[in-house]
Design a protein around this motif. Structure first.
Motif, short mmCIF file in Angstrom:
data_model
loop_
_atom_site.label_atom_id
_atom_site.label_comp_id
_atom_site.label_asym_id
_atom_site.label_seq_id
_atom_site.Cartn_x
_atom_site.Cartn_y
_atom_site.Cartn_z
N SER A 63 55.49 46.69 34.76
CA SER A 63 56.47 45.77 34.16
C SER A 63 57.60 46.49 33.41
O SER A 63 58.73 45.99 33.38
CB SER A 63 55.77 44.80 33.21
N PRO A 87 53.10 39.77 33.97
CA PRO A 87 53.26 41.16 34.41
C PRO A 87 53.41 41.29 35.92
O PRO A 87 52.93 40.46 36.69
CB PRO A 87 51.98 41.83 33.93
N ASP A 89 50.05 48.17 36.06
CA ASP A 89 51.13 47.31 35.56
C ASP A 89 52.43 48.10 35.57
O ASP A 89 52.54 49.15 34.94
CB ASP A 89 50.79 46.86 34.13
N TYR A 137 52.79 44.02 39.16
CA TYR A 137 51.85 45.10 39.45
C TYR A 137 52.20 45.85 40.72
O TYR A 137 52.86 45.31 41.63
CB TYR A 137 50.43 44.53 39.61
N ARG A 163 45.12 49.38 40.82
CA ARG A 163 46.21 48.49 40.40
C ARG A 163 46.75 48.97 39.07
O ARG A 163 45.99 49.38 38.19
CB ARG A 163 45.72 47.06 40.28
#
Length: 481
Positions: free
Chosen positions: A71, A89, A69, A91, A67
């Motif tokens: 953003s 955020p 982020d 993901y 995973r």
């Protein structure tokens, strides 16, 4: 001699201290660049090399999780706005499944949509780096309206392309032998068909109480499907396939995973697992209803409680299912484009020329009776298309588990048709996967003119036709498995 010895001792003390001190800007700005020191190929360096599919896969069936982020960077366009700050955020999650020889990357992104060109770039990169075939790569989007469409913002997309390999590499390195368990749960009040029959006999999408809705067009598919991978010595990976639209209510200047982020937080906190949400056939659904007596959720957290309850029910009733060979199939299907009366096209072009959000454009929309500004735009869009449009469908299976994708917002009725006709005991239906092509309503919905029908690109009956193509690919996977 004593003075010399004292000087040498002082020098021995000061030199190490000087070596540890941070150099000042004045001491480095004119310093010539040093030649990089050659790094020897030690075991430590070898341990961080790229994952090699041919040599590094564990034996047998295995599952890995990654995973990252995605953003930034901001600002970035979201639904009818521009996000300049992060509320929560978003993901990209990657579930890697392997049979010991083949790998499928089943990714999910907290974004509104994805352009085919962006998907193709990712698939090409994964093939070049790892040798994974294009048909083995899926990117499903949760459809948060407070997040960008992958491919709509060049600066954001550049960063996204840098981050995808990070999630994939993490998932591949995390591959661990696993057993699979599948379950079903049902939500009591979290998804409703958002197309309403009104008192006057007409239909409306996203009606409110003042519009006097009396019934939903159809009953919603409230079934929630789970696949849990039990991995020795590591957290379980829990995949959930469910169908509901975003919830909204967020400032348009804020980036957010919307209700789907709340689902993730709640499930991982309650169950201590690694969670990935695959958005199902939800093109005609919503998570709230204006009909008296039906549930309205005021916060994401309220909705997540009901979602988590349904997940727990599914896990309580789960059973082990067979895993096996990773098989993937894909096709390019020609959908028949809906073309409008030439007189209507001219009116829509007049609105486009005026600007649909201008005072003149709004007046023309009302004058010509378009259901919304999007309906006027859709008429122009269809007029500029050919007789057909290519649609990319994918199916991936491993043992008793299969994924069937739709490159558009599929209605839940058509999703159920795919699930019911699938030759696999456990079938996830995924909307908006690898590309976005708007709504494809069911044939029944085409009889009730409303928002989704007004802006669809394809002729009536396409929803059922495309569902049959999804099932055909699933059948091909079954034969090859």
């Amino acid at each position: 001699m004593k003075k010399l010895m004292a000087f040498l001792c002082l020098l021995a003390i000061c030199l190490p201290l000087a070596a540890c001190a941070d150099p000042s800007p004045e001491s480095t700005e004119n310093k010539p660049a040093e030649k990089p020191t050659e790094v020897k190929k030690t075991q430590a360096v070898e341990s961080v090399k790229d994952f090699n599919i041919e040599t590094d896969l564990p034996e047998g069936f295995a599952v890995g999780f990654g995973r990252v982020d995605i953003s930034g960077p901001l600002p970035v366009d979201v639904w009818e706005g521009e996000a300049t700050k992060v509320r929560d955020p978003i993901y990209l999650t990657c579930t890697a499944v392997s049979d010991g020889q083949n790998v499928a990357l089943l990714m999910a992104a907290d974004t509104r949509g994805i352009k085919l060109s962006a998907y193709e770039s990712v698939a090409k990169a994964m093939n070049k780096k790892y040798g994974i075939p294009r048909e083995n790569v899926l990117i499903n989007v949760t459809h948060s309206h407070h997040a960008p469409t992958i491919g709509s913002n060049a600066r954001w997309l550049t960063n996204f392309h840098k981050l995808v390999p990070v999630a994939v590499e993490e998932a591949l390195r995390d591959l661990t032998p696993a057993k699979a368990y599948a379950g079903k749960g049902y939500t009591e009040s979290l998804t409703f068909v958002r197309r309403y029959l009104l008192e006057d006999g007409s239909y409306m999408t996203n009606a409110n109480a003042a519009d006097k809705p009396v019934a939903h067009e159809t009953e919603a598919d409230n079934e929630l499907r789970t696949v849990r991978f039990e991995r020795e010595g590591k957290k379980d990976v829990l995949m959930v396939n469910y169908q509901t639209h975003y919830m909204g209510g967020i400032n348009k200047a804020e980036l957010s995973a919307d209700i789907f982020g709340a689902f993730r937080k709640s499930v991982e906190k309650e169950l201590g697992c690694l969670f990935v949400y695959y958005s199902g056939s939800s093109g005609n659904l919503n998570c709230n209803s204006p009909i008296e007596g039906e549930r309205i959720y005021h916060t994401f957290e309220e909705a997540a409680v009901e979602f988590t309850r349904a997940v727990k029910t599914a896990l309580e009733n789960e059973a082990e299912v067979a895993t096996g060979k990773v098989v993937a199939k894909t096709s390019v299907y020609k959908g028949t484009v809906l073309h409008d009366d030439p007189a209507l096209v001219e009116k829509a072009k007049e609105i486009a020329d005026a600007g649909r959000d201008t005072a003149q454009g709004k007046a023309l929309i009302a004058k010509y009776g378009f259901i919304s500004k999007y309906a006027a735009t859709a008429v122009v869009t269809r007029a500029n298309m050919g007789e057909t449009q290519d649609l990319n469908f994918f199916a991936v299976s491993f043992g008793d588990i299969a994924f069937a994708t739709a490159p558009y917002e599929q209605f839940d009725t058509n999703g159920r048709e795919v699930r019911d006709a699938s030759p696999f005991p456990v079938t996830f239906t995924l909307s908006i996967t690898n590309e976005s092509n708007g709504y494809v309503p069911s044939a029944y919905a085409f009889g009730h003119y409303s928002y989704e029908v007004a802006i669809s690109r394809f002729i009536p009956g396409s929803g059922e036709e495309f569902a049959r193509e999804q099932v055909r690919l699933l059948d091909e996977c079954k034969v090859a498995s």
